[in-house]
Design a protein around this motif. Structure first.
Motif, mmCIF file in Angstrom:
data_model
loop_
_atom_site.group_PDB
_atom_site.id
_atom_site.type_symbol
_atom_site.label_atom_id
_atom_site.label_comp_id
_atom_site.label_asym_id
_atom_site.label_seq_id
_atom_site.Cartn_x
_atom_site.Cartn_y
_atom_site.Cartn_z
ATOM 1 N N MET A 65 1.206 -0.938 0.438
ATOM 2 C CA MET A 65 0.142 -0.220 0.029
ATOM 3 C C MET A 65 0.690 1.198 -0.527
ATOM 4 O O MET A 65 2.034 1.362 0.685
ATOM 5 C CB MET A 65 -1.190 -0.091 1.636
ATOM 6 C CG MET A 65 -1.598 1.351 0.569
ATOM 7 S SD MET A 65 -2.724 1.030 3.256
ATOM 8 C CE MET A 65 -4.641 1.663 2.129
ATOM 9 N N MET A 68 -2.783 6.505 1.301
ATOM 10 C CA MET A 68 -3.866 6.156 1.484
ATOM 11 C C MET A 68 -4.420 7.167 1.501
ATOM 12 O O MET A 68 -4.269 8.431 1.990
ATOM 13 C CB MET A 68 -3.572 5.735 2.759
ATOM 14 C CG MET A 68 -4.975 5.169 3.836
ATOM 15 S SD MET A 68 -4.064 4.085 5.014
ATOM 16 C CE MET A 68 -5.991 2.889 5.716
ATOM 17 N N HIS A 74 1.944 8.454 3.910
ATOM 18 C CA HIS A 74 2.178 7.113 3.863
ATOM 19 C C HIS A 74 3.373 6.297 4.404
ATOM 20 O O HIS A 74 3.694 5.392 4.532
ATOM 21 C CB HIS A 74 1.293 6.658 3.469
ATOM 22 C CG HIS A 74 0.325 5.407 3.508
ATOM 23 N ND1 HIS A 74 1.203 4.297 2.948
ATOM 24 C CD2 HIS A 74 -0.550 4.863 4.150
ATOM 25 C CE1 HIS A 74 1.040 3.119 3.617
ATOM 26 N NE2 HIS A 74 -0.587 3.579 3.707
ATOM 27 N N MET A 77 3.212 0.634 2.527
ATOM 28 C CA MET A 77 3.151 -0.443 3.842
ATOM 29 C C MET A 77 2.730 -1.567 3.128
ATOM 30 O O MET A 77 1.835 -1.767 2.890
ATOM 31 C CB MET A 77 1.476 0.026 4.208
ATOM 32 C CG MET A 77 0.977 -0.882 5.923
ATOM 33 S SD MET A 77 -0.441 0.016 5.610
ATOM 34 C CE MET A 77 -1.082 -0.859 5.791
HETATM 35 CU CU LIG Z 1 -2.073 1.804 4.618
#
Ligand SMILES: [Cu+2]
Length: 129
Positions: A65, A68, A74, A77
């Motif tokens: 990821m 977000m 972010h 991830m």
């Molecule tokens: Cu995330």
């Protein structure tokens, strides 16, 4: 007068290398779900379809990821809770996550080798929004 023979020698030396590179089709992703660049409302599974059968023991994939909504910093991830399965023809890999992926942007980073044994890498990016 010295340059021409040198260039000729380079051309002869390079030719055998250039030919196999052009003749062999490297493994690559030809289709995916979600599609590259797509925005979808939800995804519980992701499929990658390759142009040829892939050796499962040399294939690796990660779900990252990268963004977000509402989180400007972010970072990356990794989503680790997923299973992988291969189609009978060895061309399609299905990743099934334990939970639906939350809204955000994802990289599916793959590496795989086809019949030529050459390890290739690529990324499919999509957004759930
Ligand atoms: Cu995330």
């Amino acid at each position: 007068m010295k340059l021409a023979p040198l260039l000729a020698a380079i051309a002869i030396a390079a030719a055998p290398l250039a030919f196999p590179a052009a003749a062999l089709a490297r493994v690559k992703v030809t289709a995916s779900s979600p599609a590259q660049g797509a925005t979808v409302s939800s995804a519980r599974s992701v499929t990658l379809t390759f142009n040829e059968a892939v050796a499962p023991d040399k294939a690796a994939v990660s779900i990252i990821m990268t963004a977000m909504p509402g989180m400007p910093n972010h970072g990356e991830m990794p989503i680790r809770n997923f299973t992988t399965a291969w189609s009978n023809d060895g061309k399609t890999m299905t990743l099934t996550t334990a939970k639906p992926l939350p809204k955000g942007t994802y990289d599916i980073r793959w590496q795989a080798a086809g019949a030529d044994g050459q390890l290739m890498k690529g990324t499919v990016t999509f957004t759930i929004g």
